[in-house]
Design an enzyme around this catalytic site. Structure first.
Site, PDB file in Angstrom:
ATOM      1  N   LYS A 155       3.692 -10.899   5.128  1.00  0.00           N
ATOM      2  CA  LYS A 155       4.642 -10.291   4.190  1.00  0.00           C
ATOM      3  C   LYS A 155       3.955  -9.991   2.881  1.00  0.00           C
ATOM      4  O   LYS A 155       3.010 -10.703   2.542  1.00  0.00           O
ATOM      5  CB  LYS A 155       5.860 -11.169   3.949  1.00  0.00           C
ATOM      6  CG  LYS A 155       5.619 -12.661   3.709  1.00  0.00           C
ATOM      7  CD  LYS A 155       4.788 -13.174   2.621  1.00  0.00           C
ATOM      8  CE  LYS A 155       5.006 -12.833   1.194  1.00  0.00           C
ATOM      9  NZ  LYS A 155       4.075 -13.552   0.274  1.00  0.00           N
ATOM     10  N   TYR A 240      10.982 -13.307  -0.707  1.00  0.00           N
ATOM     11  CA  TYR A 240      11.712 -14.456  -0.146  1.00  0.00           C
ATOM     12  C   TYR A 240      13.154 -14.482  -0.650  1.00  0.00           C
ATOM     13  O   TYR A 240      14.066 -14.914   0.056  1.00  0.00           O
ATOM     14  CB  TYR A 240      11.031 -15.773  -0.530  1.00  0.00           C
ATOM     15  CG  TYR A 240       9.714 -15.987   0.159  1.00  0.00           C
ATOM     16  CD1 TYR A 240       9.661 -16.492   1.456  1.00  0.00           C
ATOM     17  CD2 TYR A 240       8.524 -15.685  -0.469  1.00  0.00           C
ATOM     18  CE1 TYR A 240       8.451 -16.690   2.099  1.00  0.00           C
ATOM     19  CE2 TYR A 240       7.313 -15.874   0.158  1.00  0.00           C
ATOM     20  CZ  TYR A 240       7.286 -16.372   1.446  1.00  0.00           C
ATOM     21  OH  TYR A 240       6.091 -16.558   2.082  1.00  0.00           O
TER      22      TYR A 240
HETATM   23  P1  NAD Z   1      -6.381 -14.398  -0.290  1.00  0.00           P
HETATM   24  O1  NAD Z   1      -6.768 -13.555  -1.441  1.00  0.00           O
HETATM   25  O2  NAD Z   1      -6.609 -15.860  -0.391  1.00  0.00           O
HETATM   26  O3  NAD Z   1      -7.094 -13.901   1.038  1.00  0.00           O
HETATM   27  C1  NAD Z   1      -7.294 -12.537   1.329  1.00  0.00           C
HETATM   28  C2  NAD Z   1      -8.426 -12.413   2.313  1.00  0.00           C
HETATM   29  O4  NAD Z   1      -8.670 -11.032   2.540  1.00  0.00           O
HETATM   30  C3  NAD Z   1      -9.740 -13.030   1.815  1.00  0.00           C
HETATM   31  O5  NAD Z   1     -10.339 -13.747   2.835  1.00  0.00           O
HETATM   32  C4  NAD Z   1     -10.578 -11.822   1.476  1.00  0.00           C
HETATM   33  O6  NAD Z   1     -11.965 -12.040   1.635  1.00  0.00           O
HETATM   34  C5  NAD Z   1     -10.072 -10.802   2.497  1.00  0.00           C
HETATM   35  N1  NAD Z   1     -10.368  -9.427   2.117  1.00  0.00           N
HETATM   36  C6  NAD Z   1     -10.940  -8.523   2.925  1.00  0.00           C
HETATM   37  N2  NAD Z   1     -11.116  -7.372   2.299  1.00  0.00           N
HETATM   38  C7  NAD Z   1     -10.688  -7.554   1.038  1.00  0.00           C
HETATM   39  C8  NAD Z   1     -10.636  -6.719  -0.108  1.00  0.00           C
HETATM   40  N3  NAD Z   1     -11.066  -5.436  -0.074  1.00  0.00           N
HETATM   41  N4  NAD Z   1     -10.126  -7.238  -1.242  1.00  0.00           N
HETATM   42  C9  NAD Z   1      -9.666  -8.502  -1.293  1.00  0.00           C
HETATM   43  N5  NAD Z   1      -9.678  -9.347  -0.236  1.00  0.00           N
HETATM   44  C10 NAD Z   1     -10.198  -8.870   0.913  1.00  0.00           C
HETATM   45  O7  NAD Z   1      -4.851 -14.115   0.004  1.00  0.00           O
HETATM   46  P2  NAD Z   1      -3.832 -14.984   0.880  1.00  0.00           P
HETATM   47  O8  NAD Z   1      -3.093 -15.899  -0.012  1.00  0.00           O
HETATM   48  O9  NAD Z   1      -4.507 -15.566   2.040  1.00  0.00           O
HETATM   49  O10 NAD Z   1      -2.787 -13.837   1.322  1.00  0.00           O
HETATM   50  C11 NAD Z   1      -3.078 -12.942   2.381  1.00  0.00           C
HETATM   51  C12 NAD Z   1      -1.782 -12.357   2.922  1.00  0.00           C
HETATM   52  O11 NAD Z   1      -0.967 -13.421   3.377  1.00  0.00           O
HETATM   53  C13 NAD Z   1      -0.953 -11.615   1.894  1.00  0.00           C
HETATM   54  O12 NAD Z   1      -0.306 -10.535   2.505  1.00  0.00           O
HETATM   55  C14 NAD Z   1       0.078 -12.624   1.449  1.00  0.00           C
HETATM   56  O13 NAD Z   1       1.277 -12.044   0.984  1.00  0.00           O
HETATM   57  C15 NAD Z   1       0.294 -13.384   2.736  1.00  0.00           C
HETATM   58  N6  NAD Z   1       0.751 -14.758   2.511  1.00  0.00           N
HETATM   59  C16 NAD Z   1       1.848 -15.177   3.169  1.00  0.00           C
HETATM   60  C17 NAD Z   1       2.318 -16.460   2.978  1.00  0.00           C
HETATM   61  C18 NAD Z   1       3.518 -16.933   3.736  1.00  0.00           C
HETATM   62  O14 NAD Z   1       4.019 -17.998   3.429  1.00  0.00           O
HETATM   63  N7  NAD Z   1       3.979 -16.196   4.745  1.00  0.00           N
HETATM   64  C19 NAD Z   1       1.667 -17.310   2.093  1.00  0.00           C
HETATM   65  C20 NAD Z   1       0.538 -16.862   1.458  1.00  0.00           C
HETATM   66  C21 NAD Z   1       0.078 -15.574   1.670  1.00  0.00           C
END
Ligand code: NAD
Length: 398
Positions: A155, A240
């Site tokens: 999401k 949410y």
């Molecule tokens: P994050 O920034 O920690 O991770 C993003 C990942 O994408 C990293 O590993 C990064 O290296 C990679 N990536 C690849 N290409 C990239 C680029 N060009 N720029 C930036 N990053 C790049 O983020 P996250 O917290 O893991 O969130 C990722 C997704 O998960 C989002 O869509 C977020 O909304 C979703 N999320 C959902 C929940 C939930 O409870 N459902 C919780 C947290 C995050």
């Protein structure tokens, strides 16, 4: 957990308020597998339905090994019954090495963003789970579908409704299921809010409060609108509130109003809103007052109804959720939400049934996010009658 939640339900039924009223919406009501954290075993499901005819768990490949994959999804995949961590997609060789040894992932199941499409030839991978920054969701969901894989997309589903539709179309064309990572549809406290609200157990809901805020650090620059962007509190945590208000009320908003929070940190919030107050107007006149922030902490979902109230606080956390009603505490245990969510989706695939949280649900919420941004920009009430008319009605089955 089952017993206490069951007796709570009986208690509420004894109040004589268990009637089901869903005013005449034209909804794609989904009463499929998964809404109640379906825990059918891999053995029973796969022995009847997998093409291999074997008793194997479905293989999931995580795309993007950031905070959510590392902190939540990979540990959850050690608790799942119907699926397992089979592969990874990462642009960072060090991460690939670390995950390979930690989770025993064979070299042939490790991809980077350039080799990703070769996943089409890998029978170990049944489901691709896109856990990338929001602005990258559409590209990777569409590539996963073209590779012939079922997809879970985190999401918010995408940056706009047009992208959402392209993702839905790509999965349909490939004859693969698309699900959104809406873990709270598989979380029992939130399921209880759905049930109490949609069954009008406390009478007609008059008012909803949905608030989600966190003090956002610099660990994901995209969340603050930098790099690939696509962040901000409305998309990240506000979704949410939209979700919670809708699944509690069991209706879809017909209009929204919104106002951005005043900016207190000009550098941090130069590219995104610092926070957003917004109201969702439901067809029967109920209003949900919602609030999302990257500079304040709140975490609440509350419904006030004709004969009482019910609420969760925290409502949207990974663990430690607590519920109360005007009749007392909700006696419900916390569960591994992501494990339930992924197991439910795997079960839908194994049983060839639709998920309760499909792409259309993600598109509905993205349409509402777009309407909220428009309302904040124009200061006008924005009508939302054109959003996808879809509700998760699985709570009505319980
Ligand atoms: P994050 O920034 O920690 O991770 C993003 C990942 O994408 C990293 O590993 C990064 O290296 C990679 N990536 C690849 N290409 C990239 C680029 N060009 N720029 C930036 N990053 C790049 O983020 P996250 O917290 O893991 O969130 C990722 C997704 O998960 C989002 O869509 C977020 O909304 C979703 N999320 C959902 C929940 C939930 O409870 N459902 C919780 C947290 C995050």
């Amino acid at each position: 957990m089952q017993q206490s939640s069951h007796s709570r339900r009986q208690f509420i039924y004894q109040m004589g308020a268990a009637s089901v009223v869903l005013p005449g919406l034209s909804v794609l009501g989904l009463q499929s597998c998964g809404g109640k954290s379906d825990k059918a075993t891999a053995e029973s499901a796969s022995s009847t339905t997998t093409t291999q005819g074997s008793t194997r768990k479905l293989g999931i490949a995580l795309v993007g090994l950031g905070q959510y994959s590392e902190g939540q999804l990979a540990p959850a995949l050690e608790k799942t019954t119907n699926c397992r961590l089979a592969g990874i997609v990462t642009g960072t060789p060090d991460k690939a090495e670390k995950w390979k040894s930690k989770y025993n992932i064979p070299e042939k199941n490790i991809y980077d963003y350039k080799t990703f499409d070769k996943i089409a030839d890998n029978p170990d991978i049944d489901i691709v789970y896109v856990v990338l920054p929001n602005s990258m969701h559409a590209e990777y969901v569409i590539r996963a579908a073209k590779a012939g894989k079922h997809v879970i997309c985190e999401k918010p589903m995408a940056m706009n409704a047009e992208e959402c539709q392209q993702m839905i179309d790509a999965c349909k064309k490939a004859n693969r299921q698309l699900s959104i990572g809406y873990r709270l549809h598989f979380e029992p406290h939130n399921q209880e809010m759905m049930r109490l609200g949609q069954k009008e157990a406390f009478g007609k809901i008059n008012r909803i409060v949905a608030e989600n805020g966190q003090v956002q650090d610099e660990s994901s620059p995209w969340r603050l609108g930098r790099g690939v962007g696509g962040g901000g509190p409305l998309r990240d945590v506000g979704v949410y509130c939209i979700q919670g208000a809708i699944y509690t009320k069991g209706q879809i908003p017909i209009a929204v109003t919104a106002r951005k929070h005043p900016v207190t940190d000009r550098e941090k919030f130069s590219k995104i809103e610092e926070g957003m107050d917004f109201s969702l107007y439901f067809p029967d006149g109920t209003i949900a007052g919602c609030k999302a922030s990257f500079n304040d902490k709140y975490n609440k979902l509350r419904a006030e109804a004709a004969k009482g109230w019910f609420e969760l606080s925290p409502a949207y956390a990974y663990d430690g959720l607590e519920g109360k009603t005007s009749q007392g505490k909700m006696e419900i245990e916390n569960v591994p939400q992501q494990a339930h969510q992924m197991d439910a989706f795997a079960n839908c695939i194994l049983q060839n049934k639709p998920t309760t949280v499909p792409g259309e649900l993600g598109k509905r919420d993205v349409q509402l996010i777009e309407a909220i941004f428009e309302a904040a920009r124009t200061g006008q009430k924005v009508l939302t009658k054109d959003v996808v008319q879809i509700l998760d009605k699985s709570a009505l089955m319980s």
